[in-house]
Design a protein around this motif. Sequence first.
Motif, PDB file in Angstrom:
ATOM      1  N   THR A 157      59.827  17.419  51.412  1.00  0.00           N
ATOM      2  CA  THR A 157      59.090  16.552  52.329  1.00  0.00           C
ATOM      3  C   THR A 157      60.001  16.157  53.483  1.00  0.00           C
ATOM      4  O   THR A 157      61.175  15.866  53.288  1.00  0.00           O
ATOM      5  CB  THR A 157      58.609  15.286  51.604  1.00  0.00           C
ATOM      6  N   MET A 158      59.440  16.160  54.680  1.00  0.00           N
ATOM      7  CA  MET A 158      60.245  15.760  55.825  1.00  0.00           C
ATOM      8  C   MET A 158      59.406  14.968  56.816  1.00  0.00           C
ATOM      9  O   MET A 158      58.191  15.143  56.952  1.00  0.00           O
ATOM     10  CB  MET A 158      60.854  16.980  56.509  1.00  0.00           C
ATOM     11  N   GLY A 159      60.082  14.050  57.481  1.00  0.00           N
ATOM     12  CA  GLY A 159      59.483  13.272  58.546  1.00  0.00           C
ATOM     13  C   GLY A 159      60.527  13.081  59.619  1.00  0.00           C
ATOM     14  O   GLY A 159      61.705  13.377  59.426  1.00  0.00           O
ATOM     15  N   VAL A 160      60.092  12.569  60.759  1.00  0.00           N
ATOM     16  CA  VAL A 160      61.027  12.371  61.862  1.00  0.00           C
ATOM     17  C   VAL A 160      61.750  11.049  61.682  1.00  0.00           C
ATOM     18  O   VAL A 160      61.144  10.012  61.430  1.00  0.00           O
ATOM     19  CB  VAL A 160      60.282  12.398  63.210  1.00  0.00           C
ATOM     20  N   ARG A 211      60.800  33.590  58.461  1.00  0.00           N
ATOM     21  CA  ARG A 211      61.903  34.482  58.813  1.00  0.00           C
ATOM     22  C   ARG A 211      62.237  35.396  57.626  1.00  0.00           C
ATOM     23  O   ARG A 211      62.241  34.959  56.468  1.00  0.00           O
ATOM     24  CB  ARG A 211      63.157  33.672  59.162  1.00  0.00           C
ATOM     25  N   PRO A 212      62.545  36.652  57.903  1.00  0.00           N
ATOM     26  CA  PRO A 212      62.933  37.544  56.796  1.00  0.00           C
ATOM     27  C   PRO A 212      64.231  37.073  56.139  1.00  0.00           C
ATOM     28  O   PRO A 212      65.150  36.671  56.853  1.00  0.00           O
ATOM     29  CB  PRO A 212      63.144  38.898  57.509  1.00  0.00           C
ATOM     30  N   PRO A 213      64.308  37.079  54.834  1.00  0.00           N
ATOM     31  CA  PRO A 213      63.183  37.334  53.923  1.00  0.00           C
ATOM     32  C   PRO A 213      62.276  36.103  53.843  1.00  0.00           C
ATOM     33  O   PRO A 213      62.756  34.982  53.638  1.00  0.00           O
ATOM     34  CB  PRO A 213      63.883  37.592  52.582  1.00  0.00           C
ATOM     35  N   ALA A 214      60.989  36.324  54.038  1.00  0.00           N
ATOM     36  CA  ALA A 214      60.036  35.220  54.048  1.00  0.00           C
ATOM     37  C   ALA A 214      59.996  34.527  52.685  1.00  0.00           C
ATOM     38  O   ALA A 214      60.039  35.182  51.641  1.00  0.00           O
ATOM     39  CB  ALA A 214      58.646  35.731  54.409  1.00  0.00           C
ATOM     40  N   LEU A 215      59.952  33.215  52.718  1.00  0.00           N
ATOM     41  CA  LEU A 215      59.842  32.432  51.490  1.00  0.00           C
ATOM     42  C   LEU A 215      58.359  32.240  51.154  1.00  0.00           C
ATOM     43  O   LEU A 215      57.544  31.968  52.050  1.00  0.00           O
ATOM     44  CB  LEU A 215      60.526  31.077  51.663  1.00  0.00           C
ATOM     45  N   GLU A 216      58.010  32.379  49.886  1.00  0.00           N
ATOM     46  CA  GLU A 216      56.606  32.271  49.475  1.00  0.00           C
ATOM     47  C   GLU A 216      56.215  30.810  49.336  1.00  0.00           C
ATOM     48  O   GLU A 216      56.075  30.261  48.240  1.00  0.00           O
ATOM     49  CB  GLU A 216      56.396  33.035  48.171  1.00  0.00           C
ATOM     50  N   VAL A 217      56.059  30.186  50.497  1.00  0.00           N
ATOM     51  CA  VAL A 217      55.700  28.774  50.558  1.00  0.00           C
ATOM     52  C   VAL A 217      54.628  28.583  51.625  1.00  0.00           C
ATOM     53  O   VAL A 217      54.319  29.490  52.396  1.00  0.00           O
ATOM     54  CB  VAL A 217      56.929  27.897  50.911  1.00  0.00           C
ATOM     55  N   LYS A 218      54.085  27.390  51.651  1.00  0.00           N
ATOM     56  CA  LYS A 218      53.179  27.016  52.735  1.00  0.00           C
ATOM     57  C   LYS A 218      53.510  25.607  53.192  1.00  0.00           C
ATOM     58  O   LYS A 218      54.101  24.818  52.445  1.00  0.00           O
ATOM     59  CB  LYS A 218      51.722  27.126  52.298  1.00  0.00           C
ATOM     60  N   VAL A 219      53.121  25.308  54.416  1.00  0.00           N
ATOM     61  CA  VAL A 219      53.420  24.031  55.040  1.00  0.00           C
ATOM     62  C   VAL A 219      52.126  23.256  55.186  1.00  0.00           C
ATOM     63  O   VAL A 219      51.146  23.763  55.745  1.00  0.00           O
ATOM     64  CB  VAL A 219      54.079  24.234  56.419  1.00  0.00           C
ATOM     65  N   VAL A 220      52.102  22.048  54.658  1.00  0.00           N
ATOM     66  CA  VAL A 220      50.919  21.194  54.772  1.00  0.00           C
ATOM     67  C   VAL A 220      51.322  19.900  55.464  1.00  0.00           C
ATOM     68  O   VAL A 220      52.434  19.401  55.290  1.00  0.00           O
ATOM     69  CB  VAL A 220      50.279  20.901  53.394  1.00  0.00           C
ATOM     70  N   VAL A 225      55.468  16.082  56.747  1.00  0.00           N
ATOM     71  CA  VAL A 225      55.244  17.521  56.604  1.00  0.00           C
ATOM     72  C   VAL A 225      55.821  17.927  55.254  1.00  0.00           C
ATOM     73  O   VAL A 225      56.973  17.605  54.945  1.00  0.00           O
ATOM     74  CB  VAL A 225      55.927  18.313  57.735  1.00  0.00           C
ATOM     75  N   ASP A 226      55.011  18.599  54.437  1.00  0.00           N
ATOM     76  CA  ASP A 226      55.432  19.011  53.100  1.00  0.00           C
ATOM     77  C   ASP A 226      55.494  20.534  53.019  1.00  0.00           C
ATOM     78  O   ASP A 226      54.611  21.234  53.535  1.00  0.00           O
ATOM     79  CB  ASP A 226      54.461  18.497  52.035  1.00  0.00           C
ATOM     80  N   ILE A 227      56.508  21.040  52.337  1.00  0.00           N
ATOM     81  CA  ILE A 227      56.629  22.470  52.053  1.00  0.00           C
ATOM     82  C   ILE A 227      56.498  22.639  50.547  1.00  0.00           C
ATOM     83  O   ILE A 227      57.257  22.033  49.773  1.00  0.00           O
ATOM     84  CB  ILE A 227      57.974  23.027  52.536  1.00  0.00           C
ATOM     85  N   VAL A 228      55.541  23.438  50.126  1.00  0.00           N
ATOM     86  CA  VAL A 228      55.266  23.621  48.704  1.00  0.00           C
ATOM     87  C   VAL A 228      55.165  25.111  48.409  1.00  0.00           C
ATOM     88  O   VAL A 228      54.980  25.933  49.319  1.00  0.00           O
ATOM     89  CB  VAL A 228      53.943  22.915  48.305  1.00  0.00           C
ATOM     90  N   PRO A 229      55.297  25.510  47.133  1.00  0.00           N
ATOM     91  CA  PRO A 229      55.100  26.921  46.788  1.00  0.00           C
ATOM     92  C   PRO A 229      53.730  27.408  47.249  1.00  0.00           C
ATOM     93  O   PRO A 229      52.756  26.643  47.275  1.00  0.00           O
ATOM     94  CB  PRO A 229      55.213  26.921  45.256  1.00  0.00           C
ATOM     95  N   ALA A 230      53.658  28.674  47.610  1.00  0.00           N
ATOM     96  CA  ALA A 230      52.413  29.234  48.149  1.00  0.00           C
ATOM     97  C   ALA A 230      51.248  29.069  47.184  1.00  0.00           C
ATOM     98  O   ALA A 230      50.094  28.941  47.608  1.00  0.00           O
ATOM     99  CB  ALA A 230      52.621  30.703  48.500  1.00  0.00           C
TER     100      ALA A 230
END
Length: 612
Positions: free
Chosen positions: A479-482, A503-512, A518-523
Amino acid sequence: MSYSAELEGLDRHYERAHAWDHTILQQTLLSIASGPATFIGTGGTLAVARFAAQLHERVAGQPARVATPLEVVGIPPTARSGAVLFSAGLKHPDALATLDHLASGRFRPSAVVTLRERSEIETLVAPDVQVVSLPSLGFKEGFLATTSVMVMLTALIRAYSGQPAPEALPRLHVDMPPPEVEHLLVLTTPDLMPVGVDLETRCHELGLAAVQVTDYRNFAHGRHVGLSRRAATSAVIGLIAPPYDRLAKATLDVLPAEVTVCRWETDTSGPLSVLELAVSSMHLAGALAEAQGVNVSRPGAAPFGRRLYHLGIRRLIPPVQDGPVERKLAALAAGALGGGIRVQYEDALANWSKSLHASTFGGLVLDYDGTICSTGKRTELPDRAIQVELLRLLDGGVRVGLASGRGKSLHQDLRMWVPEEHWSNLLLGLYNGGLVMTLADDLPDLSVPDQLMANVAERVSELFLVDALDIEARALQVTMGVRPGGFAQIGRLNELIAELMSRPPALEVKVVTSGHSVDIVPARTTKRTVVERVAAACGKLVLAIGDQGDINGNDFELLAGGPWSLTVDRCSADPSRCWYLDTKSRTGPDLLRAYLASMIVGDGEFQLEWSS
């Protein structure tokens, strides 16, 4: 207080505004920086709104417009657009009418910048409308907004620039037009247009001179003819600042000798030049008023003027149509009317509503922040009325699930008000559905990121803006915020992060994206998992409700996964699901409370008997 005394006190109030902690305003403006925005002002604050719109475009790189409260009424709904109202006292009927529009959710995020404390206006401002309280003046301003305008301009410079402002209020010595002048032509550069608006406001409101404001090149397209005809009763004020100083001077140099020209020049460029010349505008009003025998503080308004001032637009203008179809059209960006598309949505709503009312549900899944509780009050427990309705459903045997980007804090909050006998029947989808458990289960230790999230955190650390971010890495989510302190110019942080993860190698995640992080979680992670688990537990249909159901919202998957979904704010354009059903412009917990109250419960299931 006399106007001359108010002018003498500007330095003192500037010092207070300069020392004021601008972090709250900065964070508020940053939350609006991710998209287009409307900046609203009346009278003196119209120049402030113009200045803010200018800074929004320059710093956030997003379109901005300036509007009066009446113009706000006529703005058609847009998919994602923020708004900021500038009002020193927040007492005028027009300002109160604007608050109604901000409360309706037509603008998100939205904010009010005022000189009143939040505690004073608690009942006027909706929970999700952010309030920024600037330092109070300690006195009642006269007819012209002056000190409050200076304070607002100073606060905006501090918040947007992130740079130290001068310790003392800048003051230029400029030429003043003759006191008997009847017409003022203000020639301005693009950056200095707020000063032109301020000059026009002060001189027109006091009847000191008729003022026309235009930029240097638009002046060349015919307006010089009008100046020639009225040269004897006119004066030109030329606003000059880099980087347009050469154009300004070349234009003023060709004016004939019989035209009175006052050059208001500053060597300062950027936002600070607006403050410098706005102070000159304030002093010009005082000088002209003194020469013409006008009391600036109490010029004396005619009886019809008082009646005009207190006309309430809320009772004189038909309410804006803001129902289910209007929300769908806005999501489609089809405009307020939509033509034949409107008819298709109306037919789809009629058919969908008929099926909805005929359906029986055994489960209910809700988003939390923005739905059960207001985003602005996410650290507080839900309103008691929401608690009562949810407990009524649980008492009736309905399976309830909550899907949220939060984790430990939500688990703790729920145990504070949900009776223990319901814990095993309340399903939680924490970290955006990455961890599904009942409230009866103890929360596992998720403080150590797994390998995927560790890779995410490492990649985020490579970002050149990382020092401007608060980052928290857990086992299932980053989780990130400004971070407060610098206007990071990253209104589209989610898009930047998504690019970084690809970016290669792409990480299997999604951004919500939620209303505050802003949260980054597994795809594979999705709030929809909660719906599936609740459906499996009850063996019946499940209704899902969230607040950000549009394609970029963090509830999109939750509300798009099946036909039975409602939104309390933003909806998708899909006519087969994710409907906003209200016709009273309620949003968030207010609308959820109405949805819940319309659920008729019996034998572990419910039906929705909705009537707006």
